[in-house]
Design a protein around this motif. Structure first.
Motif, PDB file in Angstrom:
ATOM      1  N   ALA A  33       0.831  -1.209   0.000  1.00  0.00           N
ATOM      2  CA  ALA A  33       0.000   0.000   0.000  1.00  0.00           C
ATOM      3  C   ALA A  33       0.865   1.259   0.000  1.00  0.00           C
ATOM      4  N   ALA A  34       1.933   1.253   0.795  1.00  0.00           N
ATOM      5  CA  ALA A  34       2.818   2.423   0.851  1.00  0.00           C
ATOM      6  C   ALA A  34       3.493   2.663  -0.494  1.00  0.00           C
ATOM      7  N   ARG A  35       3.952   1.595  -1.114  1.00  0.00           N
ATOM      8  CA  ARG A  35       4.595   1.731  -2.431  1.00  0.00           C
ATOM      9  C   ARG A  35       3.593   2.221  -3.470  1.00  0.00           C
ATOM     10  N   LEU A  36       2.380   1.658  -3.451  1.00  0.00           N
ATOM     11  CA  LEU A  36       1.345   2.069  -4.410  1.00  0.00           C
ATOM     12  C   LEU A  36       1.057   3.557  -4.257  1.00  0.00           C
ATOM     13  N   GLN A  37       0.885   4.008  -3.016  1.00  0.00           N
ATOM     14  CA  GLN A  37       0.591   5.417  -2.757  1.00  0.00           C
ATOM     15  C   GLN A  37       1.738   6.314  -3.215  1.00  0.00           C
ATOM     16  N   SER A  38       2.962   5.947  -2.873  1.00  0.00           N
ATOM     17  CA  SER A  38       4.097   6.816  -3.202  1.00  0.00           C
ATOM     18  C   SER A  38       4.418   6.821  -4.690  1.00  0.00           C
ATOM     19  N   GLU A  39       4.186   5.694  -5.359  1.00  0.00           N
ATOM     20  CA  GLU A  39       4.577   5.601  -6.767  1.00  0.00           C
ATOM     21  C   GLU A  39       3.456   5.971  -7.743  1.00  0.00           C
ATOM     22  N   SER A  40       2.203   5.956  -7.272  1.00  0.00           N
ATOM     23  CA  SER A  40       1.113   6.249  -8.208  1.00  0.00           C
ATOM     24  C   SER A  40       0.106   7.268  -7.692  1.00  0.00           C
ATOM     25  N   GLY A  41       0.164   7.561  -6.393  1.00  0.00           N
ATOM     26  CA  GLY A  41      -0.819   8.473  -5.813  1.00  0.00           C
ATOM     27  C   GLY A  41      -2.158   7.806  -5.529  1.00  0.00           C
ATOM     28  N   LEU A  42      -2.246   6.498  -5.748  1.00  0.00           N
ATOM     29  CA  LEU A  42      -3.476   5.752  -5.472  1.00  0.00           C
ATOM     30  C   LEU A  42      -3.359   5.054  -4.122  1.00  0.00           C
ATOM     31  N   ALA A 110      -9.323   5.177 -15.438  1.00  0.00           N
ATOM     32  CA  ALA A 110      -8.721   4.061 -16.179  1.00  0.00           C
ATOM     33  C   ALA A 110      -7.236   4.318 -16.416  1.00  0.00           C
ATOM     34  N   GLU A 111      -6.890   5.550 -16.724  1.00  0.00           N
ATOM     35  CA  GLU A 111      -5.481   5.888 -16.939  1.00  0.00           C
ATOM     36  C   GLU A 111      -4.700   5.792 -15.637  1.00  0.00           C
ATOM     37  N   ALA A 112      -5.274   6.277 -14.548  1.00  0.00           N
ATOM     38  CA  ALA A 112      -4.600   6.186 -13.241  1.00  0.00           C
ATOM     39  C   ALA A 112      -4.399   4.723 -12.854  1.00  0.00           C
ATOM     40  N   PHE A 113      -5.395   3.884 -13.131  1.00  0.00           N
ATOM     41  CA  PHE A 113      -5.286   2.461 -12.825  1.00  0.00           C
ATOM     42  C   PHE A 113      -4.169   1.820 -13.651  1.00  0.00           C
ATOM     43  N   ARG A 114      -4.144   2.092 -14.956  1.00  0.00           N
ATOM     44  CA  ARG A 114      -3.082   1.538 -15.821  1.00  0.00           C
ATOM     45  C   ARG A 114      -1.708   1.999 -15.343  1.00  0.00           C
ATOM     46  N   ALA A 115      -1.576   3.291 -15.075  1.00  0.00           N
ATOM     47  CA  ALA A 115      -0.293   3.834 -14.642  1.00  0.00           C
ATOM     48  C   ALA A 115       0.110   3.272 -13.279  1.00  0.00           C
ATOM     49  N   GLY A 116      -0.842   3.067 -12.391  1.00  0.00           N
ATOM     50  CA  GLY A 116      -0.542   2.535 -11.068  1.00  0.00           C
ATOM     51  C   GLY A 116      -0.227   1.052 -11.071  1.00  0.00           C
ATOM     52  N   SER A 117      -0.750   0.335 -12.056  1.00  0.00           N
ATOM     53  CA  SER A 117      -0.549  -1.115 -12.100  1.00  0.00           C
ATOM     54  C   SER A 117       0.908  -1.488 -12.360  1.00  0.00           C
ATOM     55  N   VAL A 118       1.607  -0.713 -13.159  1.00  0.00           N
ATOM     56  CA  VAL A 118       3.000  -1.036 -13.485  1.00  0.00           C
ATOM     57  C   VAL A 118       3.870  -1.050 -12.223  1.00  0.00           C
ATOM     58  N   PRO A 119       3.901   0.030 -11.438  1.00  0.00           N
ATOM     59  CA  PRO A 119       4.718  -0.035 -10.220  1.00  0.00           C
ATOM     60  C   PRO A 119       4.151  -1.001  -9.180  1.00  0.00           C
ATOM     61  N   HIS A 120       2.832  -1.169  -9.162  1.00  0.00           N
ATOM     62  CA  HIS A 120       2.230  -2.100  -8.205  1.00  0.00           C
ATOM     63  C   HIS A 120       2.676  -3.536  -8.498  1.00  0.00           C
ATOM     64  N   PHE A 121       2.631  -3.927  -9.766  1.00  0.00           N
ATOM     65  CA  PHE A 121       3.068  -5.283 -10.124  1.00  0.00           C
ATOM     66  C   PHE A 121       4.560  -5.470  -9.851  1.00  0.00           C
ATOM     67  N   ARG A 122       5.345  -4.404 -10.064  1.00  0.00           N
ATOM     68  CA  ARG A 122       6.773  -4.467  -9.764  1.00  0.00           C
ATOM     69  C   ARG A 122       6.970  -4.698  -8.260  1.00  0.00           C
ATOM     70  N   ALA A 123       6.193  -4.014  -7.428  1.00  0.00           N
ATOM     71  CA  ALA A 123       6.290  -4.182  -5.975  1.00  0.00           C
ATOM     72  C   ALA A 123       5.850  -5.583  -5.556  1.00  0.00           C
TER      73      ALA A 123
END
Length: 157
Positions: A33-42, A110-123
């Motif tokens: 959750a911390a990584r998702l928030q810091s890397e995507s704002g979600l 949808a764009e925020a979700f796509r952009a957030g998914s890349v760093p989330h999957f990496r984490a």
């Protein structure tokens, strides 16, 4: 009856394993959750809502269906959707049935979700997948399936 009472007591080893599982699960969720928030704002909640909507037919769900799908109380979801709506991630529309509201993902969501998914999957890869061998990952799959079977059996009783 005596057998059931004896089975309800947990051994020290069982409690140690249980506590380790819970603490590790909570730590993993917190780190993700911390990584998702810091890397995507979600937030984790934003991501859960956007994931459910992105997978839904027409990218829209009734608010009650969405709440059940992500395991939230309807009031919690309503407050969270208000915040997401103000940020342009979702929109709420009157449903055909006047007792409900349809929630849909917006193009911005949808764009925020796509952009957030890349760093989330990496984490997820770095914090979970890479920590385990292929055999251990298979064991995790077996364990989660066993838990779900147990829960389904208890629900059927």
């Amino acid at each position: 009856m005596a057998e059931r009472a004896g089975r309800s007591r947990l051994t020290r080893e069982q409690l140690r394993i249980w506590r380790g599982f819970i603490e590790t699960s909570n730590e993993l969720r917190g780190r993700l959750a911390a990584r998702l928030q810091s890397e995507s704002g979600l937030s984790d909640g934003d991501y859960q809502v956007l994931l459910a909507l992105s997978e839904a037919e027409g990218r829209t769900l009734r608010s009650a269906e969405l709440a059940a799908l992500i395991g939230w109380e309807r009031s919690r979801l309503s407050h969270h959707l208000g915040r997401m709506e103000r940020r342009g991630l979702v929109a709420r529309d009157a449903a055909e049935d006047p007792r409900g509201v349809d929630v849909r993902i917006t193009p911005q969501g949808a764009e925020a979700f796509r952009a957030g998914s890349v760093p989330h999957f990496r984490a997820v890869r770095e914090l979970f997948v890479d920590a385990l061998t292929p055999d251990q990952l298979a064991q995790v799959a077996e364990l989660t399936e066993a838990l779900r079977r147990q829960w389904d059996g208890l629900a059927a009783e």
